[in-house]
Design a protein around this motif. Structure first.
Motif, short mmCIF file in Angstrom:
data_model
loop_
_atom_site.label_atom_id
_atom_site.label_comp_id
_atom_site.label_asym_id
_atom_site.label_seq_id
_atom_site.Cartn_x
_atom_site.Cartn_y
_atom_site.Cartn_z
N PRO A 272 12.13 -88.13 67.99
CA PRO A 272 11.40 -89.37 67.66
C PRO A 272 10.27 -89.14 66.65
O PRO A 272 10.01 -90.00 65.81
N LEU A 273 9.62 -87.98 66.72
CA LEU A 273 8.56 -87.69 65.76
C LEU A 273 9.11 -87.57 64.34
O LEU A 273 8.47 -88.02 63.38
N MET A 274 10.30 -86.97 64.20
CA MET A 274 10.93 -86.87 62.88
C MET A 274 11.29 -88.25 62.36
O MET A 274 11.05 -88.58 61.20
N LEU A 275 11.85 -89.09 63.23
CA LEU A 275 12.26 -90.43 62.82
C LEU A 275 11.07 -91.30 62.47
O LEU A 275 11.13 -92.12 61.56
N GLU A 276 9.98 -91.11 63.17
CA GLU A 276 8.78 -91.92 62.95
C GLU A 276 7.98 -91.47 61.72
O GLU A 276 7.47 -92.31 60.97
N ASN A 277 7.88 -90.17 61.51
CA ASN A 277 6.96 -89.66 60.50
C ASN A 277 7.61 -89.11 59.24
O ASN A 277 6.98 -89.10 58.19
N THR B 251 17.80 -85.32 62.15
CA THR B 251 16.49 -84.85 62.59
C THR B 251 16.30 -83.36 62.32
O THR B 251 15.19 -82.93 62.02
N THR B 252 17.36 -82.58 62.37
CA THR B 252 17.26 -81.16 62.02
C THR B 252 16.95 -81.00 60.53
O THR B 252 16.11 -80.19 60.15
N ALA C 194 28.31 -88.31 58.03
CA ALA C 194 28.92 -89.62 58.28
C ALA C 194 28.82 -90.54 57.06
O ALA C 194 29.37 -91.63 57.06
N GLY C 195 28.08 -90.09 56.03
CA GLY C 195 27.98 -90.87 54.79
C GLY C 195 26.78 -91.80 54.72
O GLY C 195 26.68 -92.61 53.80
N ASN C 196 25.86 -91.69 55.66
CA ASN C 196 24.67 -92.54 55.64
C ASN C 196 23.54 -91.88 54.85
O ASN C 196 23.36 -90.67 54.90
N ASP C 197 22.78 -92.71 54.12
CA ASP C 197 21.70 -92.21 53.27
C ASP C 197 20.36 -92.35 53.96
O ASP C 197 20.07 -93.37 54.60
N TYR C 198 19.54 -91.32 53.78
CA TYR C 198 18.19 -91.27 54.35
C TYR C 198 17.24 -90.74 53.30
O TYR C 198 17.64 -89.99 52.41
N THR C 199 15.97 -91.11 53.42
CA THR C 199 14.93 -90.54 52.58
C THR C 199 13.89 -89.93 53.49
O THR C 199 13.40 -90.58 54.42
N PHE C 200 13.56 -88.66 53.21
CA PHE C 200 12.52 -87.95 53.94
C PHE C 200 11.26 -87.92 53.09
O PHE C 200 11.32 -87.84 51.87
N GLN C 201 10.11 -87.94 53.74
CA GLN C 201 8.82 -87.79 53.05
C GLN C 201 7.95 -86.86 53.89
O GLN C 201 7.85 -87.04 55.10
N ASN C 202 7.33 -85.88 53.22
CA ASN C 202 6.50 -84.96 53.99
C ASN C 202 5.15 -85.57 54.32
O ASN C 202 4.82 -86.67 53.86
N VAL C 203 4.39 -84.88 55.14
CA VAL C 203 3.09 -85.34 55.61
C VAL C 203 2.05 -84.26 55.31
O VAL C 203 2.40 -83.15 54.93
N THR C 204 0.81 -84.58 55.53
CA THR C 204 -0.25 -83.61 55.31
C THR C 204 -0.11 -82.44 56.28
O THR C 204 0.55 -82.55 57.31
N ASN C 205 -0.74 -81.33 55.96
CA ASN C 205 -0.67 -80.15 56.82
C ASN C 205 -1.23 -80.43 58.22
O ASN C 205 -0.70 -79.95 59.21
N SER C 206 -2.30 -81.22 58.28
CA SER C 206 -2.88 -81.51 59.59
C SER C 206 -1.93 -82.36 60.44
O SER C 206 -1.78 -82.13 61.64
N MET D 131 16.09 -92.99 68.26
CA MET D 131 17.22 -92.15 68.64
C MET D 131 18.45 -92.98 68.99
O MET D 131 19.58 -92.59 68.70
N ASP D 132 18.25 -94.14 69.57
CA ASP D 132 19.36 -94.98 70.01
C ASP D 132 20.02 -95.77 68.88
O ASP D 132 21.04 -96.42 69.09
N ASP D 133 19.46 -95.71 67.67
CA ASP D 133 20.07 -96.38 66.53
C ASP D 133 21.27 -95.62 65.98
O ASP D 133 22.04 -96.16 65.19
N PHE D 134 21.45 -94.38 66.39
CA PHE D 134 22.54 -93.55 65.90
C PHE D 134 23.77 -93.73 66.78
O PHE D 134 23.67 -93.77 68.00
N ASP D 135 24.95 -93.80 66.14
CA ASP D 135 26.19 -93.97 66.88
C ASP D 135 26.57 -92.70 67.63
O ASP D 135 27.22 -92.78 68.68
N THR D 136 26.20 -91.54 67.07
CA THR D 136 26.59 -90.29 67.71
C THR D 136 25.39 -89.34 67.79
O THR D 136 24.47 -89.39 66.96
N TRP D 137 25.44 -88.47 68.77
CA TRP D 137 24.43 -87.42 68.89
C TRP D 137 24.52 -86.50 67.69
O TRP D 137 23.51 -86.02 67.18
#
Length: 88
Positions: free
Chosen positions: A49-54, A77-78, A14-26, A64-70
């Motif tokens: 929600p865990l992907m969006l939060e972390n 999130t995938t 859809a053309g929206n930009d996101y930044t992902f950041q990894n977390v510790t193994n634990s 989840m409800d901030d997205f216009d489409t599933w």
């Protein structure tokens, strides 16, 4: 060896930009445990929600409800889950 977070820029179809950041193994283990069912199947209502939060750090605080489409929610999130698991 100390943990150093990695980030990845992601642009949705859809053309929206996101930044992902990894977390510790634990933390990754906690996320996977919380977001999967007894047979190891990913539970969307928990994992998304865990992907969006972390993992999705920009924009911050998405739900989840901030997205216009599933379709876009699932795409982002995938991709975030793939990044969590592989760092790529």
């Amino acid at each position: 060896m100390a943990f150093t977070p990695k980030t990845k820029e992601f642009k949705s179809t859809a053309g929206n930009d996101y930044t992902f950041q990894n977390v510790t193994n634990s933390k990754q283990a906690e996320i996977v445990d919380e977001g999967t069912g007894l047979q190891g199947k990913v539970l969307n209502s928990k994992m998304m929600p865990l992907m969006l939060e972390n993992i999705v750090v920009v924009p911050n605080g998405l739900t989840m409800d901030d997205f216009d489409t599933w379709e876009e929610l699932e795409e982002v999130t995938t991709a975030a889950f793939s990044f969590l698991r592989t760092g790529q």
